[in-house]
Design a protein around this motif. Structure first.
Motif, PDB file in Angstrom:
ATOM      1  N   LYS A  33      50.147   4.260  23.349  1.00  0.00           N
ATOM      2  CA  LYS A  33      50.262   5.052  22.115  1.00  0.00           C
ATOM      3  C   LYS A  33      49.141   4.635  21.157  1.00  0.00           C
ATOM      4  CE  LYS A  33      55.177   5.618  22.913  1.00  0.00           C
ATOM      5  NZ  LYS A  33      55.056   5.093  24.300  1.00  0.00           N
ATOM      6  N   ASP A  34      47.941   5.020  21.560  1.00  0.00           N
ATOM      7  CA  ASP A  34      46.724   4.575  20.898  1.00  0.00           C
ATOM      8  C   ASP A  34      45.900   5.788  20.466  1.00  0.00           C
ATOM      9  OD1 ASP A  34      44.388   3.427  20.045  1.00  0.00           O
ATOM     10  OD2 ASP A  34      44.024   2.261  21.858  1.00  0.00           O
ATOM     11  N   PRO A  35      45.865   6.113  19.160  1.00  0.00           N
ATOM     12  CA  PRO A  35      45.090   7.274  18.703  1.00  0.00           C
ATOM     13  C   PRO A  35      43.593   7.121  18.907  1.00  0.00           C
ATOM     14  CG  PRO A  35      45.938   6.040  16.834  1.00  0.00           C
ATOM     15  CD  PRO A  35      46.587   5.462  18.060  1.00  0.00           C
ATOM     16  N   SER A  36      43.109   5.887  19.128  1.00  0.00           N
ATOM     17  CA  SER A  36      41.676   5.690  19.358  1.00  0.00           C
ATOM     18  C   SER A  36      41.225   6.383  20.641  1.00  0.00           C
ATOM     19  CB  SER A  36      41.351   4.197  19.436  1.00  0.00           C
ATOM     20  OG  SER A  36      41.679   3.543  18.234  1.00  0.00           O
ATOM     21  N   ILE A  37      42.063   6.372  21.669  1.00  0.00           N
ATOM     22  CA  ILE A  37      41.719   7.055  22.921  1.00  0.00           C
ATOM     23  C   ILE A  37      41.665   8.555  22.694  1.00  0.00           C
ATOM     24  CG2 ILE A  37      42.440   7.513  25.304  1.00  0.00           C
ATOM     25  CD1 ILE A  37      43.729   4.777  25.371  1.00  0.00           C
ATOM     26  N   LYS A 379      47.024   5.844  11.727  1.00  0.00           N
ATOM     27  CA  LYS A 379      46.970   4.380  11.692  1.00  0.00           C
ATOM     28  C   LYS A 379      47.354   3.801  10.334  1.00  0.00           C
ATOM     29  CE  LYS A 379      43.798   3.212  15.440  1.00  0.00           C
ATOM     30  NZ  LYS A 379      42.545   2.521  15.817  1.00  0.00           N
ATOM     31  N   THR A 380      47.094   4.531   9.267  1.00  0.00           N
ATOM     32  CA  THR A 380      47.377   3.989   7.930  1.00  0.00           C
ATOM     33  C   THR A 380      48.734   4.392   7.384  1.00  0.00           C
ATOM     34  OG1 THR A 380      46.229   5.864   6.891  1.00  0.00           O
ATOM     35  CG2 THR A 380      44.933   3.886   7.325  1.00  0.00           C
ATOM     36  N   SER A 381      49.285   5.523   7.861  1.00  0.00           N
ATOM     37  CA  SER A 381      50.550   5.974   7.275  1.00  0.00           C
ATOM     38  C   SER A 381      51.600   6.362   8.303  1.00  0.00           C
ATOM     39  CB  SER A 381      50.294   7.170   6.339  1.00  0.00           C
ATOM     40  OG  SER A 381      49.775   8.270   7.058  1.00  0.00           O
ATOM     41  N   GLY A 382      51.309   6.135   9.602  1.00  0.00           N
ATOM     42  CA  GLY A 382      52.300   6.420  10.630  1.00  0.00           C
ATOM     43  C   GLY A 382      53.200   5.218  10.886  1.00  0.00           C
ATOM     44  N   HIS A 383      54.044   5.331  11.893  1.00  0.00           N
ATOM     45  CA  HIS A 383      54.914   4.226  12.275  1.00  0.00           C
ATOM     46  C   HIS A 383      54.204   3.361  13.311  1.00  0.00           C
ATOM     47  CE1 HIS A 383      58.786   6.600  11.029  1.00  0.00           C
ATOM     48  NE2 HIS A 383      57.930   6.435  10.049  1.00  0.00           N
ATOM     49  N   THR A 384      54.311   2.061  13.212  1.00  0.00           N
ATOM     50  CA  THR A 384      53.627   1.151  14.127  1.00  0.00           C
ATOM     51  C   THR A 384      54.602   0.132  14.717  1.00  0.00           C
ATOM     52  OG1 THR A 384      53.056  -0.390  12.349  1.00  0.00           O
ATOM     53  CG2 THR A 384      51.460   1.350  12.837  1.00  0.00           C
ATOM     54  N   PHE A 385      54.250  -0.355  15.929  1.00  0.00           N
ATOM     55  CA  PHE A 385      54.998  -1.445  16.550  1.00  0.00           C
ATOM     56  C   PHE A 385      54.129  -2.053  17.646  1.00  0.00           C
ATOM     57  CE2 PHE A 385      55.979   2.285  19.072  1.00  0.00           C
ATOM     58  CZ  PHE A 385      55.985   1.836  20.393  1.00  0.00           C
ATOM     59  N   SER A 390      52.242  -4.810  26.941  1.00  0.00           N
ATOM     60  CA  SER A 390      50.777  -4.917  26.872  1.00  0.00           C
ATOM     61  C   SER A 390      50.280  -5.735  25.684  1.00  0.00           C
ATOM     62  CB  SER A 390      50.167  -3.513  26.790  1.00  0.00           C
ATOM     63  OG  SER A 390      50.540  -2.873  25.576  1.00  0.00           O
ATOM     64  N   GLY A 391      51.131  -5.904  24.686  1.00  0.00           N
ATOM     65  CA  GLY A 391      50.708  -6.602  23.484  1.00  0.00           C
ATOM     66  C   GLY A 391      49.840  -5.765  22.569  1.00  0.00           C
ATOM     67  N   GLN A 392      49.684  -4.466  22.901  1.00  0.00           N
ATOM     68  CA  GLN A 392      48.849  -3.569  22.110  1.00  0.00           C
ATOM     69  C   GLN A 392      49.651  -2.962  20.956  1.00  0.00           C
ATOM     70  OE1 GLN A 392      45.555  -2.875  22.700  1.00  0.00           O
ATOM     71  NE2 GLN A 392      45.498  -4.288  24.438  1.00  0.00           N
ATOM     72  N   MET A 393      48.978  -2.748  19.828  1.00  0.00           N
ATOM     73  CA  MET A 393      49.603  -2.071  18.697  1.00  0.00           C
ATOM     74  C   MET A 393      49.789  -0.595  19.051  1.00  0.00           C
ATOM     75  SD  MET A 393      50.808  -2.255  15.586  1.00  0.00           S
ATOM     76  CE  MET A 393      50.117  -3.699  14.774  1.00  0.00           C
ATOM     77  N   GLN A 394      50.966  -0.065  18.761  1.00  0.00           N
ATOM     78  CA  GLN A 394      51.283   1.329  19.071  1.00  0.00           C
ATOM     79  C   GLN A 394      51.481   2.102  17.760  1.00  0.00           C
ATOM     80  OE1 GLN A 394      51.899   2.001  22.947  1.00  0.00           O
ATOM     81  NE2 GLN A 394      50.468   0.390  22.373  1.00  0.00           N
ATOM     82  N   TYR A 395      51.015   3.355  17.753  1.00  0.00           N
ATOM     83  CA  TYR A 395      51.048   4.162  16.528  1.00  0.00           C
ATOM     84  C   TYR A 395      51.766   5.487  16.785  1.00  0.00           C
ATOM     85  CZ  TYR A 395      47.280   0.916  15.269  1.00  0.00           C
ATOM     86  OH  TYR A 395      46.537  -0.208  15.023  1.00  0.00           O
ATOM     87  N   ILE A 396      52.738   5.795  15.947  1.00  0.00           N
ATOM     88  CA  ILE A 396      53.496   7.038  16.059  1.00  0.00           C
ATOM     89  C   ILE A 396      53.192   7.929  14.856  1.00  0.00           C
ATOM     90  CG2 ILE A 396      55.792   8.073  16.275  1.00  0.00           C
ATOM     91  CD1 ILE A 396      54.997   6.264  18.622  1.00  0.00           C
TER      92      ILE A 396
END
Length: 435
Positions: A33-37, A379-385, A390-396
């Motif tokens: 769940k990575d918006p960078s991709i 990334k700045t105003s969505g939900h994150t966990f 994977s240990g990766q930051m996820q963005y919703i």
């Protein structure tokens, strides 16, 4: 003619819909769940689409043939669509490699998709457009993306299913596009060719379209393109994440998500009938100005939806459906009016190359600007966990994508409004330039 317009058009829109909707949810489901991709996919895909349209548009102008580019482009488009799905089988331990491979696979697919659809099919539609059929062709080109979204999301959701079987979706859609590429090979013939246009060497002619001195003389066309670029930057802020918003923020399953998008957009598509009549009366600027405001209202309605007030086990939520309906009404009207409007302003001897100008403002600038603004919003105003595996930051993505996107869309009222005096002067002096 109409069978080819609808057959090739719908096949292309189904494949574009799959890229725009399901590729992004594929990344969230299979990669991370990575918006960078998603941003990388959108930017590289936009660059490939733009170059392909200029390159093959120039080539087809020089030889006076669109049919070969349509057929070969559609066939390769389908092949690389299937190939895109294979990226899910790369080990996720090599996260960076997977992300790069996904972006490259999408880029190659977009290159051949643009060859077949943008510089092939769309230019062919421009070749055959007359005063008698312009309203019908405009309606077809505007409603096809909606039908593609409707069918693509519903059928796509059914093919993906609750087990997230994206490979099944890519195979079915890829084969479908290949079939229409083969059909076009036999259906199009020499009668569909146009008078070749050559201006020096190939690369001289290719680069000549970047001589914006000539383009900027066409004031109405320039302002129209600026308005489109601004509007679709805002549009791509929320549209790129719409599927992931419905699935991961509101909690709907992929098959329910498809129906939730499809039904309101189907109702919105009915607006194409009265809009086509207004287009035939040369009312394109007024259509677009009203549509921008309608679209922004739809974004506001959708922004006000809160996840805690939505029951994802029940398909019908009036708040969600009305928001998508109103957004769709604005989007369809803008797409329908602007496509016909722009094509009627293209220089007669450079239709293929000016299709590239359209892609520059309709795809390249909006996809780059919209994806960067959309990623920043998520990334700045969505939900994150943090993903435990994977240990990766996820963005919703949440409703903020509609607030930011809708506000940005409203800025397009400025260039669209400035077209009015040029449009009026051209209509009053038919046959003269719109300088």
């Amino acid at each position: 003619m109409w069978l080819l317009i609808w057959g090739l058009g719908l096949a292309g829109q189904l494949c574009w819909n799959m890229e725009n909707q399901w590729f992004n949810t594929f990344v969230y489901a299979k990669i991370g769940k990575d918006p960078s991709i998603i941003t990388g996919m959108l930017i590289c895909s936009a660059l490939a689409t733009t170059f392909s349209t200029f390159f093959f548009g120039t080539w087809s102008d020089r030889i006076g043939k669109r049919r070969h580019f349509i057929s070969l482009g559609y066939i390769l488009w389908g092949v690389f669509t299937i190939g895109f799905g294979l990226t899910q089988f790369i080990s996720k331990d090599m996260y960076t490699l997977v992300g790069i491979t996904v972006v490259l696979a999408d880029t190659v697919m977009s290159f051949f998709g643009s060859m077949g659809n943008d510089s092939g099919f769309n230019v062919w539609c421009n070749d055959i457009m007359t005063d008698k059929n312009k309203g019908g062709i405009g309606a077809a080109l505007a409603t096809q993306p909606v039908i593609g979204t409707m069918v693509g999301t519903v059928v796509g959701g059914m093919l993906v299913g609750s087990d997230d079987n994206y490979m099944r979706l890519f195979i079915v859609m890829g084969v479908f596009v290949i079939i229409f590429g083969i059909i076009s090979f036999f259906a199009l013939n020499k009668n569909d060719d146009v008078e070749p246009y050559k201006d020096g060497s190939f690369w001289h002619q290719f680069l000549s379209v970047f001589n914006f001195k000539e383009f900027f003389k066409l004031k109405e066309l320039v302002l129209l393109h600026l308005g489109l670029a601004v509007f679709f930057i805002g549009f791509n802020v929320y549209f790129a994440y719409l599927g992931n918003y419905l699935i991961y923020y509101l909690g709907y399953s992929p098959d329910m998500m498809g129906i939730i998008e499809a039904v309101p957009l189907t109702l919105a598509m009915l607006s194409a009938i009265p809009v086509a009549k207004l287009i035939n009366k040369n009312k394109e600027p007024y259509i677009v100005l009203v549509a921008v405001i309608v679209n922004a209202i739809g974004c506001l309605i959708t922004y006000l939806v809160k996840a805690e007030n939505v029951d994802p086990t029940k398909m019908f939520n009036p708040h969600v459906w009305i928001g998508i309906l109103v957004v769709g009404l604005g989007y369809i009207s803008i797409l329908q009016a602007s496509k016909v409007w722009a094509k009627r302003l293209f220089p007669a001897d450079k239709k293929g190359q000016f299709e590239g100008i359209w892609i520059l403002f309709f795809v390249l600038i909006p996809w780059i600007g919209g994806s960067l603004l959309g990623e920043a919003t998520v990334k700045t105003s969505g939900h994150t966990f943090i993903d435990a595996a994977s240990g990766q930051m996820q963005y919703i993505p949440n409703g903020n994508i509609f607030l930011v996107g809708g506000l940005f869309c409203l800025l397009s009222l400025i260039p669209f409004g400035l077209t009015l005096k040029h449009h009026k002067a051209r209509i009053e002096n038919k046959g003269e330039t719109n300088e």
